[in-house]
Design a protein around this motif. Sequence first.
Motif, mmCIF file in Angstrom:
data_model
loop_
_atom_site.group_PDB
_atom_site.id
_atom_site.type_symbol
_atom_site.label_atom_id
_atom_site.label_comp_id
_atom_site.label_asym_id
_atom_site.label_seq_id
_atom_site.Cartn_x
_atom_site.Cartn_y
_atom_site.Cartn_z
ATOM 1 N N ARG A 1 0.810 -1.209 0.000
ATOM 2 C CA ARG A 1 0.000 0.000 0.000
ATOM 3 C C ARG A 1 0.845 1.262 0.000
ATOM 4 N NH1 ARG A 1 -4.627 0.338 4.375
ATOM 5 N NH2 ARG A 1 -2.724 0.357 5.572
ATOM 6 N N GLY A 2 2.094 1.157 0.467
ATOM 7 C CA GLY A 2 2.922 2.353 0.555
ATOM 8 C C GLY A 2 2.479 3.218 1.707
ATOM 9 N N PHE A 3 3.284 4.211 2.057
ATOM 10 C CA PHE A 3 2.975 4.970 3.246
ATOM 11 C C PHE A 3 3.449 6.400 3.080
ATOM 12 C CE2 PHE A 3 4.457 6.404 7.486
ATOM 13 C CZ PHE A 3 3.214 6.550 8.055
ATOM 14 N N ASP A 4 2.525 7.337 3.170
ATOM 15 C CA ASP A 4 2.877 8.743 3.154
ATOM 16 C C ASP A 4 2.439 9.317 4.487
ATOM 17 O OD1 ASP A 4 3.289 11.379 2.770
ATOM 18 O OD2 ASP A 4 1.698 11.649 1.290
ATOM 19 N N PRO A 5 3.427 9.598 5.367
ATOM 20 C CA PRO A 5 3.051 10.049 6.710
ATOM 21 C C PRO A 5 2.124 11.265 6.693
ATOM 22 C CG PRO A 5 5.431 10.294 6.339
ATOM 23 C CD PRO A 5 4.868 9.504 5.202
ATOM 24 N N ALA A 6 2.337 12.152 5.741
ATOM 25 C CA ALA A 6 1.576 13.402 5.738
ATOM 26 C C ALA A 6 0.079 13.164 5.519
ATOM 27 C CB ALA A 6 2.124 14.336 4.669
ATOM 28 N N THR A 7 -0.264 12.102 4.793
ATOM 29 C CA THR A 7 -1.684 11.898 4.486
ATOM 30 C C THR A 7 -2.263 10.667 5.171
ATOM 31 O OG1 THR A 7 -1.040 10.649 2.526
ATOM 32 C CG2 THR A 7 -1.507 12.992 2.216
ATOM 33 N N PHE A 8 -1.415 9.885 5.807
ATOM 34 C CA PHE A 8 -1.883 8.632 6.400
ATOM 35 C C PHE A 8 -2.918 8.885 7.493
ATOM 36 C CE2 PHE A 8 -1.577 5.347 9.695
ATOM 37 C CZ PHE A 8 -1.812 4.210 8.939
ATOM 38 N N ALA B 1 6.481 11.119 20.470
ATOM 39 C CA ALA B 1 5.084 11.412 20.134
ATOM 40 C C ALA B 1 4.973 12.773 19.443
ATOM 41 C CB ALA B 1 4.221 11.374 21.394
ATOM 42 N N GLN B 2 5.694 13.775 19.968
ATOM 43 C CA GLN B 2 5.658 15.108 19.373
ATOM 44 C C GLN B 2 6.238 15.068 17.959
ATOM 45 O OE1 GLN B 2 4.342 17.949 20.092
ATOM 46 N NE2 GLN B 2 5.381 19.259 18.606
ATOM 47 N N HIS B 3 7.369 14.395 17.797
ATOM 48 C CA HIS B 3 8.017 14.290 16.484
ATOM 49 C C HIS B 3 7.083 13.604 15.469
ATOM 50 C CE1 HIS B 3 11.325 13.499 13.612
ATOM 51 N NE2 HIS B 3 10.696 12.366 13.421
ATOM 52 N N VAL B 4 6.501 12.490 15.863
ATOM 53 C CA VAL B 4 5.601 11.746 14.974
ATOM 54 C C VAL B 4 4.404 12.617 14.614
ATOM 55 C CG1 VAL B 4 3.999 9.788 14.883
ATOM 56 C CG2 VAL B 4 6.346 9.455 15.695
ATOM 57 N N HIS B 5 3.886 13.325 15.619
ATOM 58 C CA HIS B 5 2.723 14.186 15.369
ATOM 59 C C HIS B 5 3.043 15.283 14.360
ATOM 60 C CE1 HIS B 5 -0.910 16.424 15.953
ATOM 61 N NE2 HIS B 5 -0.260 17.464 16.407
ATOM 62 N N GLU B 6 4.258 15.825 14.410
ATOM 63 C CA GLU B 6 4.632 16.887 13.472
ATOM 64 C C GLU B 6 4.686 16.382 12.035
ATOM 65 O OE1 GLU B 6 8.296 18.548 14.934
ATOM 66 O OE2 GLU B 6 7.285 19.341 16.717
ATOM 67 N N ALA C 1 3.170 13.302 10.932
ATOM 68 C CA ALA C 1 2.004 12.484 10.545
ATOM 69 C C ALA C 1 0.811 12.944 11.382
ATOM 70 C CB ALA C 1 2.307 11.005 10.772
ATOM 71 N N ARG C 2 0.183 14.018 10.934
ATOM 72 C CA ARG C 2 -0.854 14.707 11.712
ATOM 73 C C ARG C 2 -2.064 13.835 12.021
ATOM 74 N NH1 ARG C 2 0.280 19.418 14.396
ATOM 75 N NH2 ARG C 2 2.153 20.161 13.383
ATOM 76 N N ARG C 3 -2.397 12.899 11.150
ATOM 77 C CA ARG C 3 -3.618 12.112 11.360
ATOM 78 C C ARG C 3 -3.301 10.681 11.793
ATOM 79 N NH1 ARG C 3 -6.808 15.983 12.440
ATOM 80 N NH2 ARG C 3 -8.685 14.750 12.164
ATOM 81 N N LEU C 4 -2.100 10.478 12.227
ATOM 82 C CA LEU C 4 -1.735 9.167 12.781
ATOM 83 C C LEU C 4 -2.008 9.196 14.278
ATOM 84 C CD1 LEU C 4 -0.253 6.360 12.625
ATOM 85 C CD2 LEU C 4 1.850 7.606 13.074
ATOM 86 N N GLN C 5 -2.817 8.264 14.743
ATOM 87 C CA GLN C 5 -3.077 8.187 16.177
ATOM 88 C C GLN C 5 -2.088 7.222 16.817
ATOM 89 O OE1 GLN C 5 -6.706 6.302 17.940
ATOM 90 N NE2 GLN C 5 -7.036 8.389 18.667
ATOM 91 N N GLN C 6 -1.395 7.695 17.831
ATOM 92 C CA GLN C 6 -0.417 6.865 18.532
ATOM 93 C C GLN C 6 -1.077 6.299 19.779
ATOM 94 O OE1 GLN C 6 3.460 9.052 18.799
ATOM 95 N NE2 GLN C 6 2.295 10.681 17.818
ATOM 96 N N ARG C 7 -1.277 5.004 19.794
ATOM 97 C CA ARG C 7 -1.902 4.378 20.957
ATOM 98 C C ARG C 7 -0.797 3.786 21.826
ATOM 99 N NH1 ARG C 7 -7.120 1.624 18.024
ATOM 100 N NH2 ARG C 7 -7.914 3.595 17.186
ATOM 101 N N ILE C 8 -0.577 4.423 22.948
ATOM 102 C CA ILE C 8 0.587 4.094 23.760
ATOM 103 C C ILE C 8 0.159 3.308 24.987
ATOM 104 C CG2 ILE C 8 2.563 5.029 25.010
ATOM 105 C CD1 ILE C 8 2.097 7.582 23.171
ATOM 106 N N ARG C 9 0.771 2.164 25.162
ATOM 107 C CA ARG C 9 0.402 1.265 26.234
ATOM 108 C C ARG C 9 1.635 0.989 27.066
ATOM 109 N NH1 ARG C 9 -0.830 -4.831 25.961
ATOM 110 N NH2 ARG C 9 0.911 -4.750 24.534
ATOM 111 N N ARG C 10 1.410 0.792 28.330
ATOM 112 C CA ARG C 10 2.522 0.541 29.230
ATOM 113 C C ARG C 10 2.678 -0.962 29.406
ATOM 114 N NH1 ARG C 10 1.987 0.686 35.153
ATOM 115 N NH2 ARG C 10 4.095 0.858 35.937
ATOM 116 N N ILE C 11 3.917 -1.469 29.347
ATOM 117 C CA ILE C 11 4.144 -2.895 29.561
ATOM 118 C C ILE C 11 5.193 -3.092 30.646
ATOM 119 C CG2 ILE C 11 3.494 -3.681 27.268
ATOM 120 C CD1 ILE C 11 6.514 -3.758 26.600
ATOM 121 N N ASP C 12 5.247 -4.283 31.202
ATOM 122 C CA ASP C 12 6.301 -4.569 32.169
ATOM 123 C C ASP C 12 7.565 -5.006 31.433
ATOM 124 O OD1 ASP C 12 6.342 -7.334 31.651
ATOM 125 O OD2 ASP C 12 4.710 -7.685 33.056
#
Lengths: 314, 310
Positions: free
Chosen positions: A96-103, A124-129, A131-142
């Motif tokens: 599918r390819g990946f364009d961060p700006a439009t993903f 998270a800040q870097h990714v947000h800058e 890839a504006r519409r990419l949602q980062q779902r962050i989970r804590r693990i042991d």
Amino acid sequence: MTSRHMPLPKTRKVDLNLLTVLDALIEEGSVSRAATRLRVTQPAVSLSLAKLRDQIGDPLFVRSARGMEPTERALELVQPIRAALDKMRDALDAARGFDPATFRGYALISAVDYATHLYIPALAQHVHEHARRLQQRIRRIDESAPMAASAAAANNLVFTHCGETGPELRRQRLSSEKWKVIFRRGHPAIGRRLSLQQYCELPHTITLMNDQNTPRLIDQMLAERGLARRIAVTLPNSVFIPMVNAASDCISTVPERLARFYRRYRDLEMIDCPLPLPPAELFLVWHRRFDAHPVNRWLREQAVLVANQVWSAA
Amino acid sequence: MNTLDLNLLNVLATVIEEKSVSAAARRLHITQPAVSGALARLREFIGDPLLVKKREGMVPTPRAAELMQSARAAIDDIQRAVNADGAFDPARCEVEFRMAATDCIVQLVVPQLVAAMRAEMPLASLRITRVDMEPQEATAAAGANHLVMAVADKLPRNLRSVQLIAEDWILLSRADHPQIGAKVSLAQYAELPHAVGMMLNNDGRTRVDEMLASHGLARFAPVHMQTAFPIVNGRSDFVSTVPIILAEERKRLEQLKTTELPFRHAPFRQHMIWHRKYDDSGMHRWFRAHVTRICESLRTSRQREAAAAE
């Protein structure tokens, strides 16, 4: 009619979409739950099941007190089918390819406490800058290896301390550092050095999730020397360590960068850990299945980039 | 009168609370076979299976539920009498105090609580596990913990609760956030990059999302997080809708600002919840008194700051 242990005849055509239904039925054990998962109606699932039974020549499921029980044939089929479906999905993802700006979509990130505090905010800040519409779902693990492995298998980008990960997983080391002991400024019992005996006598703050590796290793090393320490406070998240230690005489053993980070927030001092612990390392871990997965691959590149920035700024 | 070891009732009560034989054994400090043996004797005595295995664990039969309803009050009274340590001496108390708390309350209360413990109760230790904002979770945690600090709602009669905090919500962002002026409108709010973590409903939407939807708006959350960590900081564009008391705490540490929300939102409440068998325990009262005092001092210092700011 095929015999139960014979492979499917090569000429037999099976609708691939039906296989996703079989997979869901085995996983869910009921037509209604499979329908919910596949977002189709119950009659549609029943119809698919009827077609599958016809094409495979096996009842596949029998009714029992516990719901739908898969037949032996269905259980034989499920592993190869699942692996094949995963391969097809991965191939589609990669194509599918990946364009961060439009993903538009989401990415799963699993991180140990060390990474969530020190590193994920900047990532998270870097990714947000980018890839504006990419949602980062962050989970804590042991810190445990099975936890890292199961998160990676579910297409999480994993940040963990655990180096032993098995052949299915790839890893890249992001950092390696010494352990420090942190305590409040002006602590009455700690001078310019901390002896092993003092270390054992002072009250410790630990976190429950970290219980799995480092604290156990510390306790093991102490036990080998005929010593033990006193755990005064067990916290659910290491984000609270600086707050607790700054307000009391408790001490904690943490990686050096984390100790420096805590010191920006609270009036804390740090000192070398008197135990010869192996270095604290942070690894980026992913499943090799996702080597070519566009979102996973792009995120990995960003993760390494940000790690270099974060460490050089610290 | 039939002779029955009354301790068997306590075993049954514990298995029902923990929903598992092994967990009950751990809590009662006896072996698993001992728990199974006790249950077998009680089953024979009453002539009922008492417990059935379900997906959620061991569940009482109607007969056992009825029995426990009357027996539990008596057990609680006895435990309460036993726990009532009139001449409680904190300096000699070696308890491992078990607490379940939300991330928010750990941050607000625990540092001062540990300070008091170290000063007055140096032999005791504190073990805290995380509990979510859902009221059911708080109720469930009350069985295995001395104290729960979370959201109380529709508690069973054997649990007590006191409200610790009732706070309005506010928007937290970095001090020089380019998209946030003195005020934000509802439409501007929806446009901001939100970091969402607290108060998620089952469908992954928050109450704020439901409210926005009723105005025909939706917000995009670039970050979904499951845990407390400093994602809103002096260098990030993310914003978060948080209780004022937490925002003020974070503002002391970072270049952040708070902005009033463009909508009304039900206050953020946190309670202290405990089993009534601890009502008269001196040790337990020590912890309750300190938690209450810490929350009161948070409140008064907040009021002083607010008055000074005006």
